[in-house]
Scaffold this motif. Structure first.
Motif, PDB file in Angstrom:
ATOM      1  N   GLN A  69       0.835  -1.206   0.000  1.00  0.00           N
ATOM      2  CA  GLN A  69       0.000   0.000   0.000  1.00  0.00           C
ATOM      3  C   GLN A  69       0.866   1.250   0.000  1.00  0.00           C
ATOM      4  O   GLN A  69       0.575   2.224  -0.707  1.00  0.00           O
ATOM      5  CB  GLN A  69      -0.909  -0.018   1.236  1.00  0.00           C
ATOM      6  N   ALA A  70       1.942   1.224   0.791  1.00  0.00           N
ATOM      7  CA  ALA A  70       2.852   2.374   0.851  1.00  0.00           C
ATOM      8  C   ALA A  70       3.513   2.621  -0.505  1.00  0.00           C
ATOM      9  O   ALA A  70       3.677   3.776  -0.926  1.00  0.00           O
ATOM     10  CB  ALA A  70       3.908   2.149   1.924  1.00  0.00           C
ATOM     11  N   HIS A 130       4.885  11.283   0.067  1.00  0.00           N
ATOM     12  CA  HIS A 130       6.111  10.989   0.807  1.00  0.00           C
ATOM     13  C   HIS A 130       5.754  10.178   2.046  1.00  0.00           C
ATOM     14  O   HIS A 130       4.946  10.600   2.874  1.00  0.00           O
ATOM     15  CB  HIS A 130       6.828  12.273   1.229  1.00  0.00           C
ATOM     16  N   ILE A 131       6.353   9.010   2.187  1.00  0.00           N
ATOM     17  CA  ILE A 131       6.063   8.105   3.292  1.00  0.00           C
ATOM     18  C   ILE A 131       7.254   8.080   4.240  1.00  0.00           C
ATOM     19  O   ILE A 131       8.393   7.879   3.809  1.00  0.00           O
ATOM     20  CB  ILE A 131       5.764   6.677   2.795  1.00  0.00           C
ATOM     21  N   ARG A 174       0.705   9.079   6.592  1.00  0.00           N
ATOM     22  CA  ARG A 174       1.878   8.792   5.748  1.00  0.00           C
ATOM     23  C   ARG A 174       3.069   8.285   6.574  1.00  0.00           C
ATOM     24  O   ARG A 174       4.222   8.595   6.290  1.00  0.00           O
ATOM     25  CB  ARG A 174       2.305  10.026   4.931  1.00  0.00           C
ATOM     26  N   VAL A 175       2.778   7.510   7.619  1.00  0.00           N
ATOM     27  CA  VAL A 175       3.812   6.879   8.445  1.00  0.00           C
ATOM     28  C   VAL A 175       3.616   5.373   8.358  1.00  0.00           C
ATOM     29  O   VAL A 175       2.498   4.878   8.557  1.00  0.00           O
ATOM     30  CB  VAL A 175       3.740   7.337   9.918  1.00  0.00           C
ATOM     31  N   ASP A 221       8.857  14.416  13.765  1.00  0.00           N
ATOM     32  CA  ASP A 221       7.751  14.559  12.823  1.00  0.00           C
ATOM     33  C   ASP A 221       6.912  13.283  12.787  1.00  0.00           C
ATOM     34  O   ASP A 221       5.673  13.327  12.878  1.00  0.00           O
ATOM     35  CB  ASP A 221       8.321  14.873  11.436  1.00  0.00           C
ATOM     36  N   ALA A 222       7.582  12.131  12.666  1.00  0.00           N
ATOM     37  CA  ALA A 222       6.864  10.867  12.551  1.00  0.00           C
ATOM     38  C   ALA A 222       6.035  10.569  13.796  1.00  0.00           C
ATOM     39  O   ALA A 222       4.855  10.185  13.700  1.00  0.00           O
ATOM     40  CB  ALA A 222       7.862   9.729  12.297  1.00  0.00           C
ATOM     41  N   ILE A 223       6.626  10.748  14.967  1.00  0.00           N
ATOM     42  CA  ILE A 223       5.904  10.413  16.191  1.00  0.00           C
ATOM     43  C   ILE A 223       4.804  11.429  16.472  1.00  0.00           C
ATOM     44  O   ILE A 223       3.757  11.088  17.033  1.00  0.00           O
ATOM     45  CB  ILE A 223       6.892  10.242  17.361  1.00  0.00           C
TER      46      ILE A 223
END
Length: 425
Positions: free
Chosen positions: A24-25, A34-35, A360-361, A390-392
């Motif tokens: 899926q990503a 952007h993943i 998007r993570v 950013d991700a967390i």
């Protein structure tokens, strides 16, 4: 046209680290998204380069690396591994006890294929690195998962381990340092595992590929160093300690009292010969890596990049309401828990897929590591600190929305998003 079906041997085989959510990503990336990928310990993708001296030695040896090597590996690589076993206090290892492979993954499958008949059982930890469960199933065996106890720093539950032993049990897998939890097993636990194997005549398979990725001054004990009688097969390689995943250079060491294992070793020799040899350029990196400057020590020191990122990721993830996490002592991962009262997840793969879609993570759900409950996920803390923040932050935002929807569904209130969208069955 007649349907071409996959082998029945693959019915119980899965590897969700590179599974449906990753597909899926990839589709989302093809669409321009952007993943942020926190799903796999591929160090080069995060700017962790292999040591330059390893690269140079591979380049210098390329002219002589075009031909097949000995099936077990080139002399210099096996000699270096033999010296490493001596440093780890593993007694009695000779060159003939060492097999070089295309990474540890190939060797794990080889070791299982050489051992198992239909119905044979292997004790595998849960959570586990899923290749172990897959390799047992692919080799016609039956994986029997023994629990690791989150309340006890993810150490093996030895009572549960003993309870899972049957007359069909052939072997016991130990992943130390552990992927996905980052647990590091103390010597007294390892000694008890050795004693269990001794009592029941089991082979120990020791996955120790993170044995140098240690934090807070911790030290690693090779389980093969704790006995000279119990047959033990130890696995290690360059992928993680030396940030050289793509070189596919790993090794397998057979030790202990091997008199009763001669037929099994003959099977290993046969399988090693059938694949001709492992890639020769990668083999030339092994002697340089093991004998050279150990730059991993700088990365895991208190001021090193890996240690700083571990500390930051743990601080941020545990600041989210309802999220707890045993701080990893080793490796590149942590395995946070989601409080089921706040996050009543029924299908953790769909949960992770919706996190990917909304924020998007990319993570991996706990069931991908054969964990039996839909309440954990694995987080890779390899990205730079700004990217981790950013991700967390995105994960926290998604979880906050999830909590609100779940609370609204529980109270019988309408919500902006239907609760069933996340409370999936």
């Amino acid at each position: 046209m007649k349907t071409i079906r996959k082998s029945n041997k693959l019915d119980n085989v899965c590897y969700d680290i590179r599974g449906p959510v990753l597909e899926q990503a990839r589709k989302m990336e093809d669409e321009g998204h952007h993943i942020i990928k926190l799903n796999i310990g591929n160090l080069a993708a995060f700017g962790f380069d292999s040591p330059e001296e390893i690269q140079l030695d591979m380049i210098r040896n390329l002219p002589s690396a075009a031909g097949y090597s000995d099936a077990k590996g080139i002399f210099s690589a096996r000699k270096a591994v033999m010296h490493y076993t001596q440093q780890k206090h593993i007694k009695g290892v000779t060159l003939e006890d060492i097999y070089i492979g295309n990474g540890v993954s190939e060797l794990i499958v080889m070791a299982m294929n050489a051992l198992l008949n239909a119905g044979d059982e292997v004790l595998v930890p849960t959570p586990d690195y899923p290749l172990w469960t897959a390799a047992v199933s692919l080799s016609s065996g039956t994986p029997r998962h023994y629990l690791c106890n989150e309340a006890n720093d993810w150490l093996p539950d030895l009572k549960d381990l003993r309870a899972k032993i049957t007359p069909r049990t052939r072997a016991l897998v130990v992943i130390n340092p552990n992927n996905p939890t980052g647990a590091l097993y103390p010597e007294h636990v390892l000694l008890e595992i050795v004693d269990i194997a001794r009592q029941h005549g089991l082979i120990i398979y020791a996955d120790e590929v993170y044995d140098k990725v240690l934090y807070d001054g911790a030290t690693h004990t090779a389980i093969a160093s704790l006995s000279t009688d119990v047959p033990t097969v130890s696995f290690n390689g360059l992928s993680k300690n030396y940030r050289s995943c793509g070189y596919r250079a790993g090794w397998m060491v057979v030790s202990g009292d091997l008199r009763a294992a001669r037929d099994y070793i003959e099977g290993l020799d046969m399988l090693a010969s059938m694949r001709l040899c492992s890639n020769v350029p990668g083999q030339h990196a092994i002697q340089t890596a093991l004998g050279g400057y150990q730059s991993i020590d700088d990365l895991v020191a208190p001021t090193g990049r890996m240690c700083r990122q571990r500390d930051l990721a743990h601080e941020l993830i545990t600041a989210i309401p309802g999220v707890s996490c045993v701080k990893p002592k080793a490796a590149l991962y942590m395995f946070p828990r989601l409080d089921p009262k706040l996050y009543p997840i029924r299908d953790d793969q769909k949960f992770i897929a919706e996190l990917l879609q909304e924020e998007r993570v990319l993570l991996v759900q706990g069931s991908g590591f054969n964990w039996p409950h839909a309440d954990h996920f694995r987080l890779v803390f390899l990205p730079h600190e700004d990217d981790l923040r950013d991700a967390i932050a995105r994960i926290a935002r998604f979880l906050e929305a999830y909590r609100q929807r779940a609370a609204g569904a529980g109270a019988g209130h309408d919500s902006a998003q239907p609760a069933d969208r996340l409370l999936v069955s």
